[in-house]
Design an enzyme around this catalytic site. Structure first.
Site, PDB file in Angstrom:
ATOM      1  N   SER A 122       0.781  -1.096   0.008  1.00 13.48           N
ATOM      2  CA  SER A 122      -0.111  -0.050   0.032  1.00 13.48           C
ATOM      3  C   SER A 122       0.673   1.244  -0.182  1.00 13.48           C
ATOM      4  CB  SER A 122      -0.930  -0.013   1.322  1.00 13.48           C
ATOM      5  OG  SER A 122      -0.155  -0.214   2.100  1.00 13.48           O
ATOM      6  N   HIS A 143      -2.724  -3.565  -5.827  1.00 15.26           N
ATOM      7  CA  HIS A 143      -3.179  -3.004  -4.595  1.00 15.26           C
ATOM      8  C   HIS A 143      -4.557  -3.127  -4.348  1.00 15.26           C
ATOM      9  CE1 HIS A 143      -3.637   0.049  -1.183  1.00 15.26           C
ATOM     10  NE2 HIS A 143      -3.350  -0.962  -0.677  1.00 15.26           N
ATOM     11  N   ASN A 193      -4.006   5.803   0.012  1.00 13.22           N
ATOM     12  CA  ASN A 193      -3.209   5.985   1.219  1.00 13.22           C
ATOM     13  C   ASN A 193      -2.753   7.382   1.342  1.00 13.22           C
ATOM     14  OD1 ASN A 193      -3.847   3.719   2.481  1.00 13.22           O
ATOM     15  ND2 ASN A 193      -2.568   2.524   1.238  1.00 13.22           N
TER      16      ASN A 193
END
Length: 294
Positions: A122, A143, A193
């Protein structure tokens, strides 16, 4: 290699993400080699995949005969060497740069030269994993979001040396899984993220500062920002150790103080309060968690 040439997919790591990836790959009809270093982790993964498949049948997402087929396609094993049979390998070990690089170095030696190696990381550089593998043109980020069987988005991350063929195959694989791929550059945190982790971290700071209780912070974001789940409950689902690891990678690579982990997050991880998987994080969980973050 084309997507129709892919018959077997290797998944390295039988934790929360790895078992979810194994489940969706098997549900799409691929034979899956699920690798982990411990027998206990593999047994737990197969048990939980079985439970997830049973729930899918109960919800009408799978037919009963499909459930048996999914489980039959997953083969647990402890040896990376057997991944020589795979045309695509998806690494899903903990979010540790050194550990992932070691895995990719081994895969580069073991797997057929044509095999595509991918990472579910990530936040860690795909380019660095490509270098470790010795076949950077055949390394790509795939991912998945958590929980894998439910979430549709998959970030497909192109390293500086990832070939067009590798990228195309990764996109086709994601679409065959019924997921929605988005292509992004190999940059710390990628898309999700990069945006999500600062929000979660700030929510933890708000809790530490006594702005409100965890339940109130989450409720405010659910009702006030129309989020499906609050940031603290989401952190518990992701795993607080994983959230901390991503914060640290982002802070190290970007140097921006907004990514510096909240001390309370670090304290919880040191205490072993990792969220749902440990039974305690910002909330306390039993077999029926008090706060449903699904």
């Amino acid at each position: 290699m084309k997507i129709d040439d892919v018959k077997t997919i290797g998944v390295v790591g039988a934790g929360q993400m790895g078992r979810g990836i194994a489940q969706v790959c098997a549900a799409a009809g691929w034979r899956v080699l699920l690798v982990d270093v411990t027998e206990e982790a593999l047994k737990d993964a197969i048990k939980k995949i079985g439970q997830a498949v049973t729930k899918a049948v109960e919800k009408g997402a799978l037919r009963p005969d499909q459930a048996g087929a999914v489980l039959a396609l997953i083969r647990p094993m402890r040896s990376l060497e057997q991944l020589v049979e795979a045309q695509v390998v998806i690494e899903a070990v903990p979010e540790d740069r050194v550990m992932k690089q070691e895995v990719f170095a081994k895969l580069g030696r073991i797997c057929d030269p044509a095999t595509i190696l991918s990472s579910n990381t990530s936040s860690i550089s795909i380019a660095s994993l490509g270098v470790a593998s010795g076949r950077a043109d055949r390394v790509v980020g795939i991912h998945f979001m958590n929980p894998v069987p439910v979430m549709r988005l998959v970030e497909v991350v192109r390293g500086v040396e990832t070939s067009e063929r590798t990228l195309t195959l990764a996109l086709e694989l994601v679409r065959r899984l019924g997921k929605t791929p988005v292509v992004c550059k190999d940059f710390p945190g990628f898309i999700v993220n990069r945006v999500l982790i600062p929000m979660i971290n700030e929510a933890i700071f708000a809790l530490e500062d006594g702005v409100a209780l965890a339940e109130s912070i989450d409720l405010a974001m659910v009702e006030g920002a129309n989020h499906p789940v609050g940031p603290l409950a989401l952190a518990d689902r992701i795993g607080l150790d994983t959230v901390l690891a991503i914060c640290e990678v982002l802070y190290q690579d970007l140097g921006d103080p907004k990514f510096c982990p909240c001390p309370l997050l670090r304290k919880y991880v040191e205490a072993g309060w990792l969220g749902r998987k440990s039974g305690r994080g910002f909330y306390i969980y039993d077999e029926q968690p008090a706060l449903n973050a699904s």
